[in-house]
Design a protein around this motif. Structure first.
Motif, PDB file in Angstrom:
ATOM      1  N   ALA A  83       1.245  -1.021  -0.071  1.00 32.77           N
ATOM      2  CA  ALA A  83       0.373  -0.019  -0.320  1.00 32.77           C
ATOM      3  C   ALA A  83       0.800   1.486  -0.167  1.00 32.77           C
ATOM      4  CB  ALA A  83      -1.199  -0.116   1.036  1.00 32.77           C
ATOM      5  N   LEU A  84       1.659   1.098   1.159  1.00 36.81           N
ATOM      6  CA  LEU A  84       2.381   2.122   0.414  1.00 36.81           C
ATOM      7  C   LEU A  84       3.627   2.589  -0.804  1.00 36.81           C
ATOM      8  CD1 LEU A  84       3.709   4.632   2.604  1.00 36.81           C
ATOM      9  CD2 LEU A  84       5.519   3.004   3.374  1.00 36.81           C
ATOM     10  N   ASP A  85       3.924   1.404  -1.159  1.00 36.08           N
ATOM     11  CA  ASP A  85       4.606   1.489  -2.897  1.00 36.08           C
ATOM     12  C   ASP A  85       3.209   2.355  -3.499  1.00 36.08           C
ATOM     13  OD1 ASP A  85       6.637   0.476  -1.566  1.00 36.08           O
ATOM     14  OD2 ASP A  85       6.495  -2.019  -2.304  1.00 36.08           O
ATOM     15  N   ALA A  86       1.858   1.272  -3.591  1.00 40.00           N
ATOM     16  CA  ALA A  86       1.459   2.252  -4.554  1.00 40.00           C
ATOM     17  C   ALA A  86       1.012   3.898  -4.405  1.00 40.00           C
ATOM     18  CB  ALA A  86      -0.219   1.243  -4.174  1.00 40.00           C
ATOM     19  N   THR A  87       0.942   3.910  -3.497  1.00 40.07           N
ATOM     20  CA  THR A  87       1.186   5.458  -2.275  1.00 40.07           C
ATOM     21  C   THR A  87       2.398   6.614  -3.379  1.00 40.07           C
ATOM     22  OG1 THR A  87      -0.729   4.923  -0.838  1.00 40.07           O
ATOM     23  CG2 THR A  87       0.391   7.103  -0.703  1.00 40.07           C
ATOM     24  N   ALA A  88       3.028   5.840  -2.894  1.00 45.85           N
ATOM     25  CA  ALA A  88       4.217   6.878  -3.563  1.00 45.85           C
ATOM     26  C   ALA A  88       4.029   6.865  -5.244  1.00 45.85           C
ATOM     27  CB  ALA A  88       5.481   5.647  -3.078  1.00 45.85           C
ATOM     28  N   ARG A  89       3.844   5.704  -5.698  1.00 41.62           N
ATOM     29  CA  ARG A  89       4.085   6.120  -7.285  1.00 41.62           C
ATOM     30  C   ARG A  89       3.190   6.446  -7.155  1.00 41.62           C
ATOM     31  NH1 ARG A  89       4.057   0.183  -6.924  1.00 41.62           N
ATOM     32  NH2 ARG A  89       1.687  -0.477  -6.727  1.00 41.62           N
ATOM     33  N   TRP A  90       1.770   6.822  -7.474  1.00 41.13           N
ATOM     34  CA  TRP A  90       1.401   7.866  -7.349  1.00 41.13           C
ATOM     35  C   TRP A  90       1.285   9.391  -7.360  1.00 41.13           C
ATOM     36  CZ3 TRP A  90      -1.229  11.329  -3.119  1.00 41.13           C
ATOM     37  CH2 TRP A  90      -2.197  12.180  -4.085  1.00 41.13           C
ATOM     38  N   MET A  91       1.833   9.381  -6.013  1.00 45.74           N
ATOM     39  CA  MET A  91       3.129  10.612  -5.584  1.00 45.74           C
ATOM     40  C   MET A  91       3.777  10.852  -6.641  1.00 45.74           C
ATOM     41  SD  MET A  91       2.838  10.730  -1.718  1.00 45.74           S
ATOM     42  CE  MET A  91       3.450  12.868  -1.366  1.00 45.74           C
ATOM     43  N   ALA A  92       4.706   9.880  -7.431  1.00 44.73           N
ATOM     44  CA  ALA A  92       6.077  10.079  -8.273  1.00 44.73           C
ATOM     45  C   ALA A  92       4.433  10.375  -9.474  1.00 44.73           C
ATOM     46  CB  ALA A  92       6.316   9.067  -8.839  1.00 44.73           C
ATOM     47  N   ALA A  93       3.786   9.585  -9.844  1.00 43.38           N
ATOM     48  CA  ALA A  93       2.847  10.695 -11.166  1.00 43.38           C
ATOM     49  C   ALA A  93       2.573  11.298 -11.439  1.00 43.38           C
ATOM     50  CB  ALA A  93       1.646   9.128 -10.931  1.00 43.38           C
ATOM     51  N   LEU A  94       2.135  12.264  -9.626  1.00 40.44           N
ATOM     52  CA  LEU A  94       1.522  13.187  -9.644  1.00 40.44           C
ATOM     53  C   LEU A  94       2.773  14.147  -9.618  1.00 40.44           C
ATOM     54  CD1 LEU A  94      -0.749  15.345  -9.035  1.00 40.44           C
ATOM     55  CD2 LEU A  94      -0.328  14.922  -6.216  1.00 40.44           C
ATOM     56  N   ALA A  95       3.781  14.530  -9.053  1.00 37.12           N
ATOM     57  CA  ALA A  95       4.676  15.471  -9.295  1.00 37.12           C
ATOM     58  C   ALA A  95       5.131  15.399 -10.584  1.00 37.12           C
ATOM     59  CB  ALA A  95       6.037  14.285  -7.853  1.00 37.12           C
ATOM     60  N   ALA A  96       5.556  13.551 -11.235  1.00 39.43           N
ATOM     61  CA  ALA A  96       6.000  14.093 -13.049  1.00 39.43           C
ATOM     62  C   ALA A  96       5.280  14.898 -13.313  1.00 39.43           C
ATOM     63  CB  ALA A  96       6.018  12.722 -13.849  1.00 39.43           C
ATOM     64  N   ASP A  97       3.306  14.555 -13.798  1.00 38.92           N
ATOM     65  CA  ASP A  97       2.564  16.115 -14.006  1.00 38.92           C
ATOM     66  C   ASP A  97       3.429  17.059 -13.965  1.00 38.92           C
ATOM     67  OD1 ASP A  97       0.545  15.488 -15.476  1.00 38.92           O
ATOM     68  OD2 ASP A  97      -0.893  16.317 -13.683  1.00 38.92           O
ATOM     69  N   TRP A  98       2.922  17.518 -12.904  1.00 39.79           N
ATOM     70  CA  TRP A  98       3.350  18.834 -12.328  1.00 39.79           C
ATOM     71  C   TRP A  98       4.967  18.965 -12.714  1.00 39.79           C
ATOM     72  CZ3 TRP A  98       0.977  22.472 -10.956  1.00 39.79           C
ATOM     73  CH2 TRP A  98      -0.684  22.350 -10.146  1.00 39.79           C
ATOM     74  N   ASP A  99       5.820  18.467 -13.182  1.00 39.15           N
ATOM     75  CA  ASP A  99       6.892  18.493 -13.860  1.00 39.15           C
ATOM     76  C   ASP A  99       6.718  18.654 -15.333  1.00 39.15           C
ATOM     77  OD1 ASP A  99       8.318  18.739 -11.326  1.00 39.15           O
ATOM     78  OD2 ASP A  99       9.243  16.649 -11.910  1.00 39.15           O
ATOM     79  N   ARG A 100       6.137  18.162 -16.046  1.00 38.08           N
ATOM     80  CA  ARG A 100       5.325  18.610 -17.052  1.00 38.08           C
ATOM     81  C   ARG A 100       4.888  20.009 -17.157  1.00 38.08           C
ATOM     82  NH1 ARG A 100       4.145  13.026 -17.172  1.00 38.08           N
ATOM     83  NH2 ARG A 100       2.318  13.255 -16.555  1.00 38.08           N
ATOM     84  N   ARG A 101       3.601  19.842 -16.274  1.00 39.32           N
ATOM     85  CA  ARG A 101       3.090  21.544 -16.388  1.00 39.32           C
ATOM     86  C   ARG A 101       4.488  22.573 -16.666  1.00 39.32           C
ATOM     87  NH1 ARG A 101      -2.304  20.833 -13.089  1.00 39.32           N
ATOM     88  NH2 ARG A 101      -3.663  18.204 -14.456  1.00 39.32           N
ATOM     89  N   LEU A 102       4.884  22.632 -15.373  1.00 44.53           N
ATOM     90  CA  LEU A 102       5.409  23.657 -15.338  1.00 44.53           C
ATOM     91  C   LEU A 102       6.750  23.890 -16.329  1.00 44.53           C
ATOM     92  CD1 LEU A 102       6.899  22.641 -10.792  1.00 44.53           C
ATOM     93  CD2 LEU A 102       5.931  24.913 -12.897  1.00 44.53           C
ATOM     94  N   ALA A 103       7.507  22.826 -16.979  1.00 43.81           N
ATOM     95  CA  ALA A 103       8.638  22.766 -17.644  1.00 43.81           C
ATOM     96  C   ALA A 103       7.560  23.826 -19.386  1.00 43.81           C
ATOM     97  CB  ALA A 103       8.755  21.606 -18.514  1.00 43.81           C
ATOM     98  N   ASN A 104       5.907  23.164 -19.461  1.00 42.37           N
ATOM     99  CA  ASN A 104       5.180  23.771 -20.394  1.00 42.37           C
ATOM    100  C   ASN A 104       5.074  25.568 -19.739  1.00 42.37           C
ATOM    101  OD1 ASN A 104       4.743  21.297 -22.458  1.00 42.37           O
ATOM    102  ND2 ASN A 104       3.197  20.911 -21.034  1.00 42.37           N
ATOM    103  N   ILE A 105       5.096  25.773 -19.105  1.00 41.40           N
ATOM    104  CA  ILE A 105       5.089  26.950 -18.579  1.00 41.40           C
ATOM    105  C   ILE A 105       6.163  27.012 -18.961  1.00 41.40           C
ATOM    106  CG2 ILE A 105       4.691  29.407 -17.110  1.00 41.40           C
ATOM    107  CD1 ILE A 105       2.558  26.671 -15.074  1.00 41.40           C
ATOM    108  N   LYS A 106       7.262  26.655 -18.679  1.00 38.96           N
ATOM    109  CA  LYS A 106       8.331  27.391 -18.728  1.00 38.96           C
ATOM    110  C   LYS A 106       8.813  27.868 -20.201  1.00 38.96           C
ATOM    111  CE  LYS A 106      13.784  26.937 -17.964  1.00 38.96           C
ATOM    112  NZ  LYS A 106      14.640  25.882 -17.975  1.00 38.96           N
ATOM    113  N   ARG A 107       8.625  26.778 -20.895  1.00 41.09           N
ATOM    114  CA  ARG A 107       8.609  27.143 -22.619  1.00 41.09           C
ATOM    115  C   ARG A 107       7.548  28.106 -23.232  1.00 41.09           C
ATOM    116  NH1 ARG A 107       6.274  23.083 -23.740  1.00 41.09           N
ATOM    117  NH2 ARG A 107       4.649  24.204 -25.147  1.00 41.09           N
ATOM    118  N   VAL A 108       6.956  28.196 -22.792  1.00 46.04           N
ATOM    119  CA  VAL A 108       5.582  29.130 -23.254  1.00 46.04           C
ATOM    120  C   VAL A 108       6.412  30.754 -22.622  1.00 46.04           C
ATOM    121  CG1 VAL A 108       3.522  30.318 -23.110  1.00 46.04           C
ATOM    122  CG2 VAL A 108       3.645  27.787 -23.861  1.00 46.04           C
TER     123      VAL A 108
END
Length: 117
Positions: A83-108
């Motif tokens: 359960a902890l591993d699944a939560t860590a994977r969810w958090m990592a996916a959420l962080a990656a999504d925010w990283d992509r969003r921030l990279a797009n903002i920076k690019r624009v």
């Protein structure tokens, strides 16, 4: 427990609720270090009663973070990492999504800055 498995979102919710309490985090740390322990043994290491430890362990068990197995008159608890591993994977996916969003903002922003020159 009813025997029904919670959905992925509910499982993450349960883990986050369980981990919100510092005593429960301490219990997980102790169990991770010891491998297995009884509520009595755990209570000796914490400033709470054995009954409080049992209640905290029940919350951790409901979240899928620990399991208990009967050994004679005692119940020995151990960490269940899935359960902890699944939560860590969810958090990592959420962080990656925010990283992509921030990279797009920076690019624009950088493209706009270049266009203004």
């Amino acid at each position: 427990m009813t025997g029904e498995r919670p959905g992925p979102g509910e499982a993450v919710d349960g883990v986050l609720v369980a981990l919100a309490d510092p005593t429960r985090r301490q219990l997980l740390d102790l169990l991770a270090a010891k491998g297995e322990a009884t509520a009595t043994t755990l209570a000796e290491r914490l400033p709470v009663s054995r009954q409080a430890v049992v209640k905290h362990l029940a919350v951790l068990d409901a979240a899928g973070l620990v399991s208990g197995r009967r050994a004679g008159r005692e119940v020995r608890y151990a960490v269940r990492p899935a359960a902890l591993d699944a939560t860590a994977r969810w958090m990592a996916a959420l962080a990656a999504d925010w990283d992509r969003r921030l990279a797009n903002i920076k690019r624009v922003a950088e493209a706009t800055e270049r266009d203004l020159r």
